[in-house]
Scaffold this motif. Structure first.
Motif, PDB file in Angstrom:
ATOM      1  N   ILE A   1      31.883  41.445  40.477  1.00  0.00           N
ATOM      2  CA  ILE A   1      30.669  41.969  39.842  1.00  0.00           C
ATOM      3  C   ILE A   1      30.765  41.938  38.325  1.00  0.00           C
ATOM      4  O   ILE A   1      29.828  42.320  37.627  1.00  0.00           O
ATOM      5  N   GLY A   2      31.896  41.489  37.807  1.00  0.00           N
ATOM      6  CA  GLY A   2      32.041  41.412  36.357  1.00  0.00           C
ATOM      7  C   GLY A   2      33.380  40.810  35.970  1.00  0.00           C
ATOM      8  O   GLY A   2      34.341  40.826  36.744  1.00  0.00           O
ATOM      9  N   VAL A   3      33.432  40.251  34.758  1.00  0.00           N
ATOM     10  CA  VAL A   3      34.662  39.673  34.215  1.00  0.00           C
ATOM     11  C   VAL A   3      34.768  40.114  32.765  1.00  0.00           C
ATOM     12  O   VAL A   3      33.803  40.002  32.005  1.00  0.00           O
ATOM     13  N   GLY A   4      35.932  40.631  32.377  1.00  0.00           N
ATOM     14  CA  GLY A   4      36.136  41.064  30.990  1.00  0.00           C
ATOM     15  C   GLY A   4      37.486  40.636  30.471  1.00  0.00           C
ATOM     16  O   GLY A   4      38.199  39.840  31.099  1.00  0.00           O
ATOM     17  N   GLY A   5      37.841  41.165  29.299  1.00  0.00           N
ATOM     18  CA  GLY A   5      39.103  40.805  28.680  1.00  0.00           C
ATOM     19  C   GLY A   5      40.298  41.253  29.498  1.00  0.00           C
ATOM     20  O   GLY A   5      41.365  40.646  29.447  1.00  0.00           O
ATOM     21  N   PHE A   6      40.130  42.335  30.284  1.00  0.00           N
ATOM     22  CA  PHE A   6      41.234  42.850  31.090  1.00  0.00           C
ATOM     23  C   PHE A   6      41.414  42.030  32.361  1.00  0.00           C
ATOM     24  O   PHE A   6      42.533  41.806  32.811  1.00  0.00           O
ATOM     25  N   GLY A   7      40.325  41.610  32.956  1.00  0.00           N
ATOM     26  CA  GLY A   7      40.391  40.852  34.200  1.00  0.00           C
ATOM     27  C   GLY A   7      39.067  40.922  34.940  1.00  0.00           C
ATOM     28  O   GLY A   7      38.017  41.201  34.358  1.00  0.00           O
ATOM     29  N   LYS A   8      39.112  40.683  36.231  1.00  0.00           N
ATOM     30  CA  LYS A   8      37.908  40.668  37.062  1.00  0.00           C
ATOM     31  C   LYS A   8      37.650  42.052  37.662  1.00  0.00           C
ATOM     32  O   LYS A   8      38.576  42.804  37.929  1.00  0.00           O
ATOM     33  N   VAL A   9      36.367  42.343  37.893  1.00  0.00           N
ATOM     34  CA  VAL A   9      35.962  43.604  38.525  1.00  0.00           C
ATOM     35  C   VAL A   9      35.308  43.267  39.864  1.00  0.00           C
ATOM     36  O   VAL A   9      34.392  42.436  39.925  1.00  0.00           O
ATOM     37  N   TYR A  10      35.802  43.897  40.923  1.00  0.00           N
ATOM     38  CA  TYR A  10      35.311  43.631  42.277  1.00  0.00           C
ATOM     39  C   TYR A  10      34.575  44.860  42.823  1.00  0.00           C
ATOM     40  O   TYR A  10      34.929  46.004  42.506  1.00  0.00           O
ATOM     41  N   LYS A  11      33.590  44.595  43.654  1.00  0.00           N
ATOM     42  CA  LYS A  11      32.987  45.677  44.430  1.00  0.00           C
ATOM     43  C   LYS A  11      33.852  45.881  45.664  1.00  0.00           C
ATOM     44  O   LYS A  11      34.236  44.925  46.342  1.00  0.00           O
ATOM     45  N   GLY A  12      34.183  47.136  45.953  1.00  0.00           N
ATOM     46  CA  GLY A  12      35.025  47.430  47.110  1.00  0.00           C
ATOM     47  C   GLY A  12      34.464  48.550  47.944  1.00  0.00           C
ATOM     48  O   GLY A  12      33.626  49.338  47.479  1.00  0.00           O
ATOM     49  N   VAL A  13      34.916  48.626  49.175  1.00  0.00           N
ATOM     50  CA  VAL A  13      34.498  49.702  50.084  1.00  0.00           C
ATOM     51  C   VAL A  13      35.746  50.250  50.756  1.00  0.00           C
ATOM     52  O   VAL A  13      36.474  49.514  51.424  1.00  0.00           O
ATOM     53  N   LEU A  14      36.008  51.559  50.561  1.00  0.00           N
ATOM     54  CA  LEU A  14      37.148  52.193  51.207  1.00  0.00           C
ATOM     55  C   LEU A  14      36.871  52.375  52.688  1.00  0.00           C
ATOM     56  O   LEU A  14      35.733  52.221  53.154  1.00  0.00           O
ATOM     57  N   SER A  15      37.899  52.726  53.438  1.00  0.00           N
ATOM     58  CA  SER A  15      37.761  52.798  54.889  1.00  0.00           C
ATOM     59  C   SER A  15      36.761  53.857  55.332  1.00  0.00           C
ATOM     60  O   SER A  15      36.213  53.774  56.422  1.00  0.00           O
ATOM     61  N   ASP A  16      36.488  54.860  54.464  1.00  0.00           N
ATOM     62  CA  ASP A  16      35.510  55.882  54.828  1.00  0.00           C
ATOM     63  C   ASP A  16      34.100  55.526  54.388  1.00  0.00           C
ATOM     64  O   ASP A  16      33.187  56.336  54.491  1.00  0.00           O
ATOM     65  N   GLY A  17      33.934  54.287  53.872  1.00  0.00           N
ATOM     66  CA  GLY A  17      32.612  53.835  53.454  1.00  0.00           C
ATOM     67  C   GLY A  17      32.281  54.062  51.998  1.00  0.00           C
ATOM     68  O   GLY A  17      31.208  53.670  51.534  1.00  0.00           O
ATOM     69  N   THR A  18      33.199  54.687  51.249  1.00  0.00           N
ATOM     70  CA  THR A  18      32.948  54.944  49.833  1.00  0.00           C
ATOM     71  C   THR A  18      32.964  53.643  49.031  1.00  0.00           C
ATOM     72  O   THR A  18      33.922  52.870  49.108  1.00  0.00           O
ATOM     73  N   LYS A  19      31.906  53.411  48.259  1.00  0.00           N
ATOM     74  CA  LYS A  19      31.851  52.227  47.408  1.00  0.00           C
ATOM     75  C   LYS A  19      32.620  52.501  46.119  1.00  0.00           C
ATOM     76  O   LYS A  19      32.489  53.573  45.527  1.00  0.00           O
ATOM     77  N   VAL A  20      33.399  51.510  45.703  1.00  0.00           N
ATOM     78  CA  VAL A  20      34.178  51.644  44.473  1.00  0.00           C
ATOM     79  C   VAL A  20      34.097  50.347  43.674  1.00  0.00           C
ATOM     80  O   VAL A  20      33.738  49.294  44.202  1.00  0.00           O
ATOM     81  N   ALA A  21      34.421  50.460  42.386  1.00  0.00           N
ATOM     82  CA  ALA A  21      34.583  49.288  41.523  1.00  0.00           C
ATOM     83  C   ALA A  21      36.074  49.137  41.243  1.00  0.00           C
ATOM     84  O   ALA A  21      36.726  50.099  40.816  1.00  0.00           O
TER      85      ALA A  21
END
Length: 834
Positions: free
Chosen positions: A501-521
């Motif tokens: 979902i994004g790329v910056g100087g630090f690295g890539k940013v991914y959309k993730g979903v934890l096993s309980d359904g929580t969305k995270v970056a």
């Protein structure tokens, strides 16, 4: 054939003898060819030979095709107009072969212009060019203007072969070219790389391409005035800082090459005798910064040469103590340059890398060394691309090589495994690996579930680390945020490219979903990250001690297997930048923009006042303000944040970091950081919000490239309506707009002492909001007022009152109620700690 070749060389030698006596450098190899022409073409002190009658023996091509331009199809102001009136057409792979007398560095200059012709549509040409083992152009498509592509090759053979390869169903063409040897002194064997510890770039084995050659002082220098036929463009088109903050100088008579012990081959006297100087009016002596911006191909290293010469008034005693500093993309390129001796030219060479932004900013700033006068001067600049390890100067080609190389390596591995292992053993290994994988996956799920249960109960947990993780920089108090790598990998589907979902100087940013359904970056750092471990540590340390509804929350991190991964709450609507320009998101209305401004200001105000020592963000910009599903603004990216000064100090002295266009000019020149630096950057964001366009936009006319400078000029002229985003112009109420404009002007004050605090900014923004929505008893207004008081509790048990804003319409009963709740919460927190 041999007789014709000999005649050609004799003729070329005679021409060289007539042409070059006046030049300081007489090249041993000097091929100047006007392609497709039947007559020789004089240009300044040089003569380009006709290839139709004299040069066909050096060209191998399927068909002898030339073309002539339609009359008046070439801009009359074009330098070297005669070179672009004819062209050589290649409908198949073609080669020029040159005999090289002196091995070493040579110019290769290709003159290209797709003029109008009834038989050939040159504008549709697509082709590649190579020389020796280097790729110069890959699938090149010409622009609509005459172009010179200039390369530097270290030729180590007796023959140079220049290849032109048209793309399928296309053609290649060439108007004119130059192959000329250059002095050995011009390019060093290796150059130090900035931002590294003693690393050097070996230039002898690389091909070079000139991106731009600039003469400071608002004057161009034509090839006829350069001993090596170089074109130096005027710097005024690249200046992004306010032209009122620089002076253009000319004093060619002061330049003394004899004292410097160098020749004009490095740079002509017209370059060293003109320059751009920082403006030194008494009232502006602490606001010194000049920045030039260049568009470059990302992913390459660049050789940068700065040309300096003190051509200032020698009778001024202040000029005898002239020191200043040069920056490249906010990194020190040359610190405390000493130009105390008048009239002596000198140059400094460095190598720098350009990340995915594809933008190179060159800044001139004053120095504090030896109590020097706050001044600085730059006379010339060269930006030269360095070929990659595969010998390519084409970005697209480098990506293809990387991909094919990875594919090739993978194939070799499988061939090795297939030949080394028998079929039966292979099957057994696969079964065993599958069983172990299933077992680890079940264990990871159990660990993750336990981790979430602990977090839900407010307890800390420590996951056993691998030996490699023992050297982690994260303090023990932050271990409760640590996630196992297997959990992160599962949440991101093994870091699937489709989830980026994004790329910056630090690295890539991914959309993730934890096993309980929580969305995270999930932000995953790369080993080449220019932020590195210190920024990784800083972000975790900062985010783990602050909690506020307008700051992005830290979920956790992972430092296993040398990984640098940070996990945040997921923000559904991405960045504020995406909603202002450059994407297909719906445009924000004025009320939404004000609410986002207010929310962001609350977050920054909390950082500045929510603990004993202020936290200075240092990278406030629209790309670091994120929006949730309800467009609630949250400040993000604390990788370069800094703790504020001690109570008995006024500032923190530190290396300049941040994003160009947003950097506080006072901080940039003095390296003295305060919370007012964030206020300046926030003022730039407010300008973006009002205008709905990027801070730096090279596609705009020169006077509008730098948004802040253009906006301030318009405000000073009373032309506020010109800069307002057309999408909101009809809905903005005049009183609200004026309040917003006054706040912006205060934030962008040159001196930090004249800027408001973030609390003052927040108060003014809430006033602008009330002036926009009208009656405070309105339901939506009442809801907004109920949010004006933010009471936040940090992990240390401290609480902070946010800005009260305008207290009109706010129930004091609610204020005291919130304070009592906060105190009770602190008491409970302390009891839990006991």
């Amino acid at each position: 054939m041999r007789v014709g070749i000999c005649k050609f060389f004799i003729w070329a030698l005679l021409i060289s003898c007539l042409v070059f006596p006046s030049l300081e450098f007489d090249p041993e190899d000097n091929y100047l060819i006007n392609c497709g022409s039947s007559v020789n073409t004089p240009l300044d002190h040089r003569v380009f030979l006709a290839d139709v009658s004299n040069f066909s023996s050096f060209l191998s091509t399927p068909q002898n095709i030339s073309a002539v331009a339609n009359s008046d199809s070439i801009p009359s102001a074009t330098y070297g107009l005669a070179l672009y009136q004819t062209a050589r057409i290649f409908n198949g792979s073609s080669q020029y072969n040159f005999s090289i007398k002196k091995q070493g560095r040579h110019w290769i200059r290709l003159h290209l212009f797709p003029f109008l012709n009834p038989s050939f549509n040159l504008s549709t040409a697509k082709f590649s060019v190579s020389a020796q083992n280097f790729t110069l152009l890959k699938d090149f498509q010409p622009s609509s203007a005459p172009t010179v592509k200039e390369y530097l090759l270290n030729i180590t053979t007796k023959t140079l072969v220049l290849n032109f390869i048209p793309a399928a169903n296309s053609i290649a063409f060439l108007n004119a070219f130059e192959v000329t040897s250059i002095p050995d002194e011009l390019i060093p064997a290796d150059v130090a790389t900035i931002g590294s510890s003693g690393q050097h770039q070996n230039l002898e084995t690389r091909a070079l391409e000139t991106v731009v050659r600039v003469n400071m002082g608002n004057e161009a220098v034509l090839p006829k005035n350069d001993s090596l036929g170089r074109l130096w463009l005027s710097d005024s088109g690249y200046l992004t800082s306010n032209h009122n903050l620089v002076l253009f100088l000319s004093n060619v008579g002061l330049v003394n090459f004899t004292t410097a012990g160098m020749s004009e081959n490095i740079g002509p006297s017209l370059v060293y005798g003109t320059g751009t100087e920082l403006y030194t009016a008494l009232e502006d002596r602490n606001i010194l910064n000049a920045t030039w911006q260049f568009q470059v191909d990302p992913g390459f290293d660049y050789f940068i040469r700065f040309h300096f010469c003190n051509i200032l008034n020698a009778s001024d005693p202040n000029r005898n103590n002239l020191f200043f500093t040069m920056y490249l993309n906010s990194e020190f390129a040359a610190k405390d340059v000493n130009l105390s001796t008048v009239g002596v030219p000198q140059y400094i060479d460095v190598v720098t890398s350009v990340n995915s932004i594809g933008q190179l900013n060159v800044s001139l700033g004053s120095s504090n060394a030896f109590n020097s006068f706050p001044d600085g001067i730059l006379n010339g600049l060269e930006v030269i691309k360095i070929s990659d390890s595969g010998g390519s100067l084409a970005a697209a080609d480098a990506r293809v090589q990387e991909k094919s190389s990875a594919t090739s390596s993978k194939s070799k591995v499988w061939v090795f495994v297939g030949s080394a292992v028998g079929v039966s053993i292979f099957i057994m290994v696969v079964v065993l690996v599958f069983a172990l994988f299933c077992r680890r996956r079940r264990r990871a799920i159990v660990v993750h579930t336990t981790l979430e249960q602990f977090a839900a109960n407010g307890a800390s947990f420590v996951v056993n680390k691998s030996p490699a993780a023992d050297s982690s920089l994260i303090s023990e108090s932050k271990r409760g945020y640590r996630f196992p790598f297997v959990v992160v990998r599962e949440a991101t589907d093994n870091f699937s490219e489709s989830l980026i979902i994004g790329v910056g100087g630090f690295g890539k940013v991914y959309k993730g979903v934890l096993s309980d359904g929580t969305k995270v970056a999930v932000k995953r750092g790369v080993s080449e990250s220019r932020q590195g471990l210190s920024e990784f540590k800083t972000e975790i340390e900062m985010l783990s001690q602050v909690r506020h509804r307008h700051l992005v929350s830290l979920i956790g991190y992972c430092d296993e297997r040398n990984e640098m991964i940070i996990i945040y709450e997921f923000m559904e609507n991405g960045t504020l930048k995406d909603h202002l320009y450059g994407s297909d998101h719906p445009k924000l209305n004025w009320r939404q923009r004000l609410e986002i401004c207010i929310g962001s200001a609350r977050g920054l105000h909390y950082l500045h006042t929510g603990s004993v020592k202020a936290i200075i963000h240092r990278d406030v910009k629209s790309a670091n303000i994120l929006l949730d599903e309800n467009l609630l603004a949250k400040v993000a990216d604390f990788g370069i944040s800094k703790s504020g000064p001690e109570l008995d100090q006024t500032h923190v002295s530190t290396v300049v970091k941040g994003s160009f266009g947003y950097l506080d000019p006072e901080y940039l020149t003095t390296q003295q950081l305060t919370d007012k630096s964030d206020v300046y950057s926030f003022g730039v964001v407010m300008i973006e919000i009002l205008c709905g366009r990027p801070v730096i936009d090279p596609s705009q006319p020169r006077e509008r490239v730098n948004l802040v400078e253009w906006a301030i000029q318009c405000l000073n002229r009373g032309e506020l309506e010109i800069i307002v985003d057309p999408h909101i112009a009809s809905e903005v109420k005049p009183d609200s707009l004026m309040k917003f404009k006054e706040t912006v002007e205060k934030c962008l004050a040159d001196l930090g002492a004249n800027r408001p605090t973030m609390g003052d900014v927040l108060w003014n923004l809430e006033s602008a909001f009330q002036l926009q929505v009208g009656d405070p008893r309105d339901k939506n207004q009442e809801q907004t007022n109920s949010q004006k008081l933010d009471v936040s509790i940090s992990s240390t048990g401290q609480f902070s009152l946010g800005s009260f804003g305008d207290l009109e319409g706010v129930s004091m009963r609610r204020v005291f109620s919130n304070m009592i709740k906060a105190e009770n919460a602190i008491d409970q927190h302390q009891q839990d700690a006991i």
